[in-house]
Design a protein around this motif. Sequence first.
Motif, PDB file in Angstrom:
ATOM      1  N   TYR A 148       0.829  -1.211   0.000  1.00  0.00           N
ATOM      2  CA  TYR A 148       0.000   0.000   0.000  1.00  0.00           C
ATOM      3  C   TYR A 148       0.860   1.256   0.000  1.00  0.00           C
ATOM      4  N   GLY A 149       1.870   1.287   0.861  1.00  0.00           N
ATOM      5  CA  GLY A 149       2.720   2.466   0.973  1.00  0.00           C
ATOM      6  C   GLY A 149       3.548   2.716  -0.270  1.00  0.00           C
ATOM      7  N   VAL A 150       4.106   1.651  -0.839  1.00  0.00           N
ATOM      8  CA  VAL A 150       4.913   1.790  -2.053  1.00  0.00           C
ATOM      9  C   VAL A 150       4.073   2.332  -3.203  1.00  0.00           C
ATOM     10  N   VAL A 151       2.872   1.781  -3.375  1.00  0.00           N
ATOM     11  CA  VAL A 151       1.987   2.210  -4.454  1.00  0.00           C
ATOM     12  C   VAL A 151       1.577   3.677  -4.281  1.00  0.00           C
ATOM     13  N   LYS A 152       1.182   4.044  -3.079  1.00  0.00           N
ATOM     14  CA  LYS A 152       0.727   5.408  -2.849  1.00  0.00           C
ATOM     15  C   LYS A 152       1.863   6.420  -2.988  1.00  0.00           C
ATOM     16  N   SER A 153       3.079   6.045  -2.607  1.00  0.00           N
ATOM     17  CA  SER A 153       4.228   6.928  -2.786  1.00  0.00           C
ATOM     18  C   SER A 153       4.500   7.161  -4.265  1.00  0.00           C
ATOM     19  N   ALA A 154       4.418   6.089  -5.049  1.00  0.00           N
ATOM     20  CA  ALA A 154       4.624   6.204  -6.490  1.00  0.00           C
ATOM     21  C   ALA A 154       3.530   7.055  -7.125  1.00  0.00           C
ATOM     22  N   LEU A 155       2.301   6.898  -6.650  1.00  0.00           N
ATOM     23  CA  LEU A 155       1.185   7.675  -7.176  1.00  0.00           C
ATOM     24  C   LEU A 155       1.366   9.157  -6.859  1.00  0.00           C
ATOM     25  N   HIS A 156       1.917   9.444  -5.686  1.00  0.00           N
ATOM     26  CA  HIS A 156       2.211  10.822  -5.289  1.00  0.00           C
ATOM     27  C   HIS A 156       3.164  11.466  -6.298  1.00  0.00           C
ATOM     28  N   TYR A 157       4.227  10.755  -6.633  1.00  0.00           N
ATOM     29  CA  TYR A 157       5.210  11.248  -7.594  1.00  0.00           C
ATOM     30  C   TYR A 157       4.570  11.455  -8.967  1.00  0.00           C
ATOM     31  N   TYR A 158       3.778  10.475  -9.385  1.00  0.00           N
ATOM     32  CA  TYR A 158       3.128  10.536 -10.691  1.00  0.00           C
ATOM     33  C   TYR A 158       2.192  11.740 -10.791  1.00  0.00           C
ATOM     34  N   ALA A 159       1.427  11.982  -9.744  1.00  0.00           N
ATOM     35  CA  ALA A 159       0.504  13.114  -9.748  1.00  0.00           C
ATOM     36  C   ALA A 159       1.256  14.440  -9.816  1.00  0.00           C
ATOM     37  N   GLU A 160       2.323  14.554  -9.053  1.00  0.00           N
ATOM     38  CA  GLU A 160       3.092  15.802  -9.062  1.00  0.00           C
ATOM     39  C   GLU A 160       3.737  16.033 -10.426  1.00  0.00           C
ATOM     40  N   LEU A 161       4.225  14.968 -11.040  1.00  0.00           N
ATOM     41  CA  LEU A 161       4.819  15.080 -12.370  1.00  0.00           C
ATOM     42  C   LEU A 161       3.778  15.533 -13.390  1.00  0.00           C
ATOM     43  N   MET A 162       2.583  14.930 -13.336  1.00  0.00           N
ATOM     44  CA  MET A 162       1.521  15.328 -14.255  1.00  0.00           C
ATOM     45  C   MET A 162       1.115  16.780 -14.038  1.00  0.00           C
ATOM     46  N   LYS A 163       1.078  17.211 -12.789  1.00  0.00           N
ATOM     47  CA  LYS A 163       0.708  18.596 -12.479  1.00  0.00           C
ATOM     48  C   LYS A 163       1.617  19.568 -13.216  1.00  0.00           C
ATOM     49  N   ILE A 164       2.900  19.260 -13.239  1.00  0.00           N
ATOM     50  CA  ILE A 164       3.876  20.130 -13.897  1.00  0.00           C
ATOM     51  C   ILE A 164       3.751  20.048 -15.417  1.00  0.00           C
ATOM     52  N   GLU A 165       3.685  18.816 -15.931  1.00  0.00           N
ATOM     53  CA  GLU A 165       3.736  18.628 -17.374  1.00  0.00           C
ATOM     54  C   GLU A 165       2.440  19.018 -18.093  1.00  0.00           C
ATOM     55  N   LEU A 166       1.313  18.914 -17.412  1.00  0.00           N
ATOM     56  CA  LEU A 166       0.028  19.157 -18.074  1.00  0.00           C
ATOM     57  C   LEU A 166      -0.484  20.582 -17.903  1.00  0.00           C
ATOM     58  N   ALA A 167       0.226  21.388 -17.129  1.00  0.00           N
ATOM     59  CA  ALA A 167      -0.213  22.774 -16.914  1.00  0.00           C
ATOM     60  C   ALA A 167      -0.306  23.529 -18.241  1.00  0.00           C
ATOM     61  N   ALA A 168       0.631  23.258 -19.145  1.00  0.00           N
ATOM     62  CA  ALA A 168       0.643  23.955 -20.433  1.00  0.00           C
ATOM     63  C   ALA A 168      -0.557  23.590 -21.301  1.00  0.00           C
ATOM     64  N   HIS A 169      -1.204  22.472 -20.993  1.00  0.00           N
ATOM     65  CA  HIS A 169      -2.373  22.019 -21.754  1.00  0.00           C
ATOM     66  C   HIS A 169      -3.688  22.399 -21.074  1.00  0.00           C
ATOM     67  N   ASN A 170      -3.604  23.197 -20.022  1.00  0.00           N
ATOM     68  CA  ASN A 170      -4.787  23.648 -19.273  1.00  0.00           C
ATOM     69  C   ASN A 170      -5.535  22.479 -18.637  1.00  0.00           C
ATOM     70  N   ILE A 171      -4.771  21.471 -18.205  1.00  0.00           N
ATOM     71  CA  ILE A 171      -5.355  20.317 -17.514  1.00  0.00           C
ATOM     72  C   ILE A 171      -4.980  20.388 -16.044  1.00  0.00           C
ATOM     73  N   ASP A 172      -5.972  20.417 -15.178  1.00  0.00           N
ATOM     74  CA  ASP A 172      -5.736  20.474 -13.736  1.00  0.00           C
ATOM     75  C   ASP A 172      -5.491  19.077 -13.187  1.00  0.00           C
ATOM     76  N   VAL A 173      -4.533  18.972 -12.274  1.00  0.00           N
ATOM     77  CA  VAL A 173      -4.223  17.698 -11.630  1.00  0.00           C
ATOM     78  C   VAL A 173      -4.225  17.898 -10.118  1.00  0.00           C
ATOM     79  N   GLN A 174      -4.909  17.006  -9.405  1.00  0.00           N
ATOM     80  CA  GLN A 174      -4.947  17.083  -7.954  1.00  0.00           C
ATOM     81  C   GLN A 174      -4.619  15.730  -7.341  1.00  0.00           C
ATOM     82  N   LEU A 175      -4.036  15.782  -6.160  1.00  0.00           N
ATOM     83  CA  LEU A 175      -3.739  14.581  -5.387  1.00  0.00           C
ATOM     84  C   LEU A 175      -4.578  14.613  -4.121  1.00  0.00           C
ATOM     85  N   ILE A 176      -5.405  13.593  -3.939  1.00  0.00           N
ATOM     86  CA  ILE A 176      -6.286  13.519  -2.778  1.00  0.00           C
ATOM     87  C   ILE A 176      -5.640  12.616  -1.731  1.00  0.00           C
ATOM     88  N   LEU A 177      -5.423  13.165  -0.535  1.00  0.00           N
ATOM     89  CA  LEU A 177      -4.788  12.414   0.547  1.00  0.00           C
ATOM     90  C   LEU A 177      -5.731  12.353   1.743  1.00  0.00           C
TER      91      LEU A 177
END
Length: 257
Positions: A148-177
Amino acid sequence: MEKSAKPTAWIIGASSGLGASLAVRLANEGYRVAISARRAERLDELAEQHTDLTPFPLDVADPNAAQKCATDVLATFERLDLVVFCAVRSSTDQSAHLSMANGMAVGLLGATAALEPVLEHMKARKAGHIALVGSPVGFRALPGTRSYGVVKSALHYYAELMKIELAAHNIDVQLILPGFVETELTQGNTFPMPFLMSVDEATTRIWRGLGKPRRFLIAFPKRLIWPMKLLGLLPVWIYQGLWSKLAHRIKGEKKRD
């Protein structure tokens, strides 16, 4: 409002718990909602409660099935405004390597496979909203969380990466904790769960957070989140030293018993 004008959403992991509750909340708020999960009978039960819930059964551990399901949802709804990924599979067996692989297949690989067609769709529209349900354990490694912890940590990284990369496309990304919520997943926990809250309360907090899409984190309750954030700021040698001392103390107490 005409049906075609309604905002649309896809909830992955909607057969129970937060996913099911959020799907119903979105439908009540005027969304047309695609709901996906392995347990097709649960999806059908939800769809019977609300005409704006449409089942799309899916075992998200199968990447090909996840991509096909995303394509089917897009073909049916013609557009997607919001996708919430909250599928999870967990095991308390610390030696279960299969469980680790299965957890990664569902919680991370499944997310990327399902989102791939959706992201292309949202990029073309220059609009969209993605939300991934992680966990406060993603701030720092916690003994006993294993898969559970390994998966959620990886998901955290993935969400933050998408937040940065998709901003230029006007796509909002959120991480729910969310903290501890009364669901099927937590019913089997044998350890203390501080600040345990109901599914309805957690759903309301998530709904409010989704209404502020420019804010990356939807994290609650603060009484749990802030200590976890502070643990994340500790130097590695201090953090690991604390756990080492705790482990030795527990081991000593067991010997005396």
